[in-house]
Design a protein around this motif. Structure first.
Motif, mmCIF file in Angstrom:
data_model
loop_
_atom_site.group_PDB
_atom_site.id
_atom_site.type_symbol
_atom_site.label_atom_id
_atom_site.label_comp_id
_atom_site.label_asym_id
_atom_site.label_seq_id
_atom_site.Cartn_x
_atom_site.Cartn_y
_atom_site.Cartn_z
ATOM 1 N N LEU A 1 7.432 -1.324 -4.103
ATOM 2 C CA LEU A 1 7.618 -1.325 -2.737
ATOM 3 C C LEU A 1 6.887 -0.419 -2.542
ATOM 4 O O LEU A 1 5.612 -0.104 -1.767
ATOM 5 C CB LEU A 1 7.469 -2.674 -1.843
ATOM 6 C CG LEU A 1 7.815 -4.347 -2.702
ATOM 7 C CD1 LEU A 1 8.770 -5.199 -2.059
ATOM 8 C CD2 LEU A 1 6.692 -4.209 -2.576
ATOM 9 N N GLU A 2 7.785 0.755 -2.865
ATOM 10 C CA GLU A 2 7.446 2.233 -2.018
ATOM 11 C C GLU A 2 6.285 2.768 -2.484
ATOM 12 O O GLU A 2 5.638 3.405 -2.244
ATOM 13 C CB GLU A 2 9.368 2.571 -2.064
ATOM 14 C CG GLU A 2 10.252 1.844 -0.798
ATOM 15 C CD GLU A 2 11.064 2.407 -1.309
ATOM 16 O OE1 GLU A 2 12.033 2.542 -0.065
ATOM 17 O OE2 GLU A 2 11.982 2.666 -2.154
ATOM 18 N N ARG A 3 6.681 2.227 -4.237
ATOM 19 C CA ARG A 3 5.289 3.277 -4.281
ATOM 20 C C ARG A 3 4.044 2.600 -3.739
ATOM 21 O O ARG A 3 2.884 3.789 -3.128
ATOM 22 C CB ARG A 3 5.350 3.767 -5.730
ATOM 23 C CG ARG A 3 6.696 4.030 -6.744
ATOM 24 C CD ARG A 3 6.089 4.525 -8.186
ATOM 25 N NE ARG A 3 6.052 3.325 -8.692
ATOM 26 C CZ ARG A 3 7.475 2.097 -9.457
ATOM 27 N NH1 ARG A 3 8.164 3.085 -9.073
ATOM 28 N NH2 ARG A 3 6.650 0.954 -9.981
ATOM 29 N N MET A 4 3.922 1.423 -3.532
ATOM 30 C CA MET A 4 2.722 1.143 -2.873
ATOM 31 C C MET A 4 2.212 0.894 -1.751
ATOM 32 O O MET A 4 0.955 1.847 -1.452
ATOM 33 C CB MET A 4 3.035 -0.790 -3.485
ATOM 34 C CG MET A 4 3.170 -1.301 -5.067
ATOM 35 S SD MET A 4 3.075 -3.264 -4.812
ATOM 36 C CE MET A 4 1.733 -3.399 -4.288
ATOM 37 N N GLN A 5 3.490 1.832 -1.288
ATOM 38 C CA GLN A 5 3.363 1.487 0.376
ATOM 39 C C GLN A 5 2.937 2.902 0.052
ATOM 40 O O GLN A 5 1.544 3.350 1.363
ATOM 41 C CB GLN A 5 4.539 1.476 0.850
ATOM 42 C CG GLN A 5 4.369 0.950 3.053
ATOM 43 C CD GLN A 5 3.214 0.544 3.615
ATOM 44 O OE1 GLN A 5 2.939 -0.767 3.064
ATOM 45 N NE2 GLN A 5 2.519 1.159 4.109
#
Length: 260
Positions: A246-250
């Motif tokens: 999720l942090e990569r996607m954010q």
């Protein structure tokens, strides 16, 4: 006349109580030592069942299965149907957590065969198996039977959560989010870190369905903290993997090509 020092039964009770005290303090080494002393002196399945529950709550599933298998042998020798029902039910719960839906369903069915009627725990187990098999109508009916038991019943609370997740992912996520927040708060009152973490992971999935990605990320971060406190190593690892993704996607969503 037997004294507490000469009667193994007194020792078993004492050691189980001490194990609970150590477990509440998070001293799992001392707790396990007390549990091992208890099972070594108890010729009934009860101590092994209690130890197995403690192990399963910490996701030490292989060790829990070993204790349950030993308890199963004891209960089979005496024909203790009540103990057999609990053992089969607990084995079903573990294999459900491990993702083996077929074994979970078989043990759940064996648990029910040991009972004269189907209690709330069995209903919830059957509901979970129905969800996993995508038998929507049956799962909904079984979950409804559990939730009718009332809000003060732990089984009813878990049934609410199970139904909310399934309905949220297949029909209407917003109403399911409200239900899961309520369930989370109930688990918060009880100080159940592992269950709170699971609630937050489920909430993150529902928030994703509504496009609320910042909130989704926040839920997973909190879930990681709960699993660290539980402890719940398998779920912690899963939550950390989800968090990393999720942090990569954010970061990709926040990327502004005009800056370069």
């Amino acid at each position: 006349m037997s004294t507490p020092d000469s009667n193994p039964r007194f020792l078993v009770i004492s050691e189980l109580q001490r194990a609970e005290v150590f477990a509440c303090a998070g001293d799992w080494v001392s707790a396990d030592q007390c549990y091992l002393t208890a099972v070594a002196t108890d010729d009934s399945p009860q101590s092994r069942l209690t130890f197995a529950n403690s192990l399963a709550e910490r996701e030490r599933y292989n060790a829990a299965i070993c204790q349950l298998t030993a308890a199963l042998d004891m209960a089979s020798e005496t024909g203790d149907r009540e103990a057999l029902g609990v053992i089969f039910h607990n084995l079903a719960s573990i294999y459900r957590e491990l993702g083996d839906a077929d074994l979970a369903r078989r043990f759940q069915q064996r648990a029910i065969l040991q009972r004269d009627d189907c209690g709330p725990d069995e209903l919830l187990g059957l509901a979970n198996d129905a969800w996993l098999s995508r038998r929507t109508e049956l799962a909904t009916s079984l979950s409804a039977g559990c939730t009718m038991l009332g809000e003060d019943c732990d089984v009813a609370l878990e049934a609410h959560a199970t139904a909310a997740v399934f309905v949220g992912l297949t029909e209407e996520p917003r109403s399911a989010i409200r239900t899961l927040i309520h369930v989370y708060r109930q688990h918060q009152v009880a100080g159940a870190n592992r269950l709170m973490g699971i609630d937050l992971l489920n909430l993150s999935a529902l928030l994703c369905e509504t496009g609320r990605h910042q909130a989704e990320l926040g839920m997973v971060r909190q879930a990681v903290q709960h699993f660290e406190q539980a402890p719940a190593p398998l779920l912690l690892n899963k939550a950390r993997q989800v968090l990393e993704m999720l942090e990569r996607m954010q970061s990709l969503r926040d990327f502004d090509p005009s800056v370069n």
